[in-house]
Write an enzyme that holds these catalytic residues in place. Sequence first.
Site, PDB file in Angstrom:
ATOM      1  N   HIS A   1      -9.586   1.007   4.488  1.00  0.00           N
ATOM      2  CA  HIS A   1      -8.361   1.192   5.261  1.00  0.00           C
ATOM      3  C   HIS A   1      -8.655   2.152   6.418  1.00  0.00           C
ATOM      4  O   HIS A   1      -9.450   3.083   6.266  1.00  0.00           O
ATOM      5  CB  HIS A   1      -7.257   1.761   4.355  1.00  0.00           C
ATOM      6  CG  HIS A   1      -5.928   1.765   5.029  1.00  0.00           C
ATOM      7  ND1 HIS A   1      -5.575   2.721   5.945  1.00  0.00           N
ATOM      8  CD2 HIS A   1      -4.878   0.913   4.937  1.00  0.00           C
ATOM      9  CE1 HIS A   1      -4.356   2.459   6.396  1.00  0.00           C
ATOM     10  NE2 HIS A   1      -3.908   1.363   5.799  1.00  0.00           N
TER      11      HIS A   1
ATOM     12  N   ASN B   1       0.872  -1.170   0.000  1.00  0.00           N
ATOM     13  CA  ASN B   1       0.000   0.000   0.000  1.00  0.00           C
ATOM     14  C   ASN B   1       0.910   1.221   0.000  1.00  0.00           C
ATOM     15  O   ASN B   1       1.477   1.564   1.027  1.00  0.00           O
ATOM     16  CB  ASN B   1      -0.887  -0.041   1.255  1.00  0.00           C
ATOM     17  CG  ASN B   1      -1.733   1.200   1.419  1.00  0.00           C
ATOM     18  OD1 ASN B   1      -1.786   2.049   0.530  1.00  0.00           O
ATOM     19  ND2 ASN B   1      -2.396   1.300   2.562  1.00  0.00           N
TER      20      ASN B   1
ATOM     21  N   GLU C   1      -5.721  -5.059  10.259  1.00  0.00           N
ATOM     22  CA  GLU C   1      -4.724  -4.019  10.508  1.00  0.00           C
ATOM     23  C   GLU C   1      -5.080  -3.268  11.785  1.00  0.00           C
ATOM     24  O   GLU C   1      -5.881  -2.315  11.752  1.00  0.00           O
ATOM     25  CB  GLU C   1      -4.697  -3.027   9.340  1.00  0.00           C
ATOM     26  CG  GLU C   1      -4.294  -3.655   8.029  1.00  0.00           C
ATOM     27  CD  GLU C   1      -3.642  -2.627   7.106  1.00  0.00           C
ATOM     28  OE1 GLU C   1      -2.535  -2.899   6.636  1.00  0.00           O
ATOM     29  OE2 GLU C   1      -4.216  -1.555   6.896  1.00  0.00           O
TER      30      GLU C   1
ATOM     31  N   SER D   1       2.982  -2.330  10.380  1.00  0.00           N
ATOM     32  CA  SER D   1       4.416  -2.424  10.712  1.00  0.00           C
ATOM     33  C   SER D   1       5.034  -3.777  10.351  1.00  0.00           C
ATOM     34  O   SER D   1       5.908  -4.275  11.072  1.00  0.00           O
ATOM     35  CB  SER D   1       4.654  -2.085  12.178  1.00  0.00           C
ATOM     36  OG  SER D   1       4.299  -0.736  12.429  1.00  0.00           O
TER      37      SER D   1
ATOM     38  N   GLU E   1      -7.121   4.559   7.538  1.00  0.00           N
ATOM     39  CA  GLU E   1      -6.886   5.977   7.219  1.00  0.00           C
ATOM     40  C   GLU E   1      -8.072   6.557   6.452  1.00  0.00           C
ATOM     41  O   GLU E   1      -8.419   7.728   6.621  1.00  0.00           O
ATOM     42  CB  GLU E   1      -5.560   6.118   6.444  1.00  0.00           C
ATOM     43  CG  GLU E   1      -4.374   5.885   7.385  1.00  0.00           C
ATOM     44  CD  GLU E   1      -3.118   5.350   6.740  1.00  0.00           C
ATOM     45  OE1 GLU E   1      -2.988   5.411   5.500  1.00  0.00           O
ATOM     46  OE2 GLU E   1      -2.254   4.847   7.479  1.00  0.00           O
TER      47      GLU E   1
ATOM     48  N   GLY F   1       2.194   2.053  10.814  1.00  0.00           N
ATOM     49  CA  GLY F   1       3.188   3.123  10.739  1.00  0.00           C
ATOM     50  C   GLY F   1       3.862   3.453  12.051  1.00  0.00           C
ATOM     51  O   GLY F   1       4.530   4.479  12.171  1.00  0.00           O
TER      52      GLY F   1
ATOM     53  N   LYS G   1       0.184   4.245  -0.353  1.00  0.00           N
ATOM     54  CA  LYS G   1      -0.444   5.435   0.235  1.00  0.00           C
ATOM     55  C   LYS G   1      -0.175   6.665  -0.638  1.00  0.00           C
ATOM     56  O   LYS G   1      -0.153   6.560  -1.862  1.00  0.00           O
ATOM     57  CB  LYS G   1       0.012   5.604   1.690  1.00  0.00           C
ATOM     58  CG  LYS G   1      -0.229   4.323   2.507  1.00  0.00           C
ATOM     59  CD  LYS G   1      -0.092   4.498   3.993  1.00  0.00           C
ATOM     60  CE  LYS G   1      -0.344   3.156   4.681  1.00  0.00           C
ATOM     61  NZ  LYS G   1      -0.291   3.247   6.132  1.00  0.00           N
TER      62      LYS G   1
HETATM   63  P1  PGA Z   1       2.650   0.156   7.689  1.00  0.00           P
HETATM   64  O1  PGA Z   1       1.201   0.380   7.023  1.00  0.00           O
HETATM   65  O2  PGA Z   1       3.209  -1.116   7.107  1.00  0.00           O
HETATM   66  O3  PGA Z   1       3.428   1.369   7.310  1.00  0.00           O
HETATM   67  O4  PGA Z   1       2.423   0.028   9.169  1.00  0.00           O
HETATM   68  C1  PGA Z   1       0.355  -0.705   6.779  1.00  0.00           C
HETATM   69  C2  PGA Z   1      -0.937  -0.234   6.160  1.00  0.00           C
HETATM   70  O5  PGA Z   1      -1.439   0.831   6.536  1.00  0.00           O
HETATM   71  O6  PGA Z   1      -1.470  -0.911   5.256  1.00  0.00           O
END
Ligand code: PGA
Length: 245
Positions: A91, A8, A161, A206, A93, A167, A10
Amino acid sequence: MRPLVAGNWKMHGTLREAQALAEGLRGGAERADLLVCPPFVHLQAVEAVLRGGPVAVGAQDCHAKAKGAHTGDVSADMLRDVGATHVILGHSERRADHGETDAVVHAKAGAALAAGLTPVICVGETEAQRLAGEAESVVTEQLAGSIPDGFVAAGGIVAYEPVWAIGTGRTPTEAEVAAIHATMRKALVGRFGEAAKATRLLYGGSVKPSNAAGLFALPDVDGALVGGASLVAADFLAIAAAVPA
Ligand code: PGA
């Protein structure tokens, strides 16, 4: 089942950076299917780099309607038209930044299925919910509310997730991941029957080369959804290489 390692991207990268990252992944991985989800604006260019190879291309969102007066939005049909095969939906976010509810995610997933795209539906608890002992109930409720009928038969994918792991460099323990994935499998089999045993359940939050092998070894973990570490081709491929032989 063959695991899926999905990136992803982003809201990262120039066009040239997106193309270079895709070039670095062109050969795919030996033991996992790979999927990359660039920003909309880079989709076509990335698809052109990866076309004909083993790495699939997806988007990070789509609209619930097939077309219409929806300024700034992109439909599932448009994504399919430019070569996307998958779309990440719900997601955390998007749920946080754009107020997407389970009902919205459900509608978007229906649109994705109608367009022939494979939805990757994300669920996961906040830290407060985990501390309150609500992780399993939150995830179960999100699954029930976000997943449309026909999802399992169409090969839909689920990503667990935990919001607090995205993150942050923090991850749940392997036992905690295994417990949620077992709960998700049970809920899906309860609703969709035995076919849901073949539904891929990804872990995200992560994931990096150093923790991927432990996660992939867990029962009902069928791959990963990777954010930050998917922006470096060597790291993304190292995660895919951590899939057990
Ligand atoms: P990350 O994000 O690996 O940076 O923690 C995962 C995600 O949001 O899909």
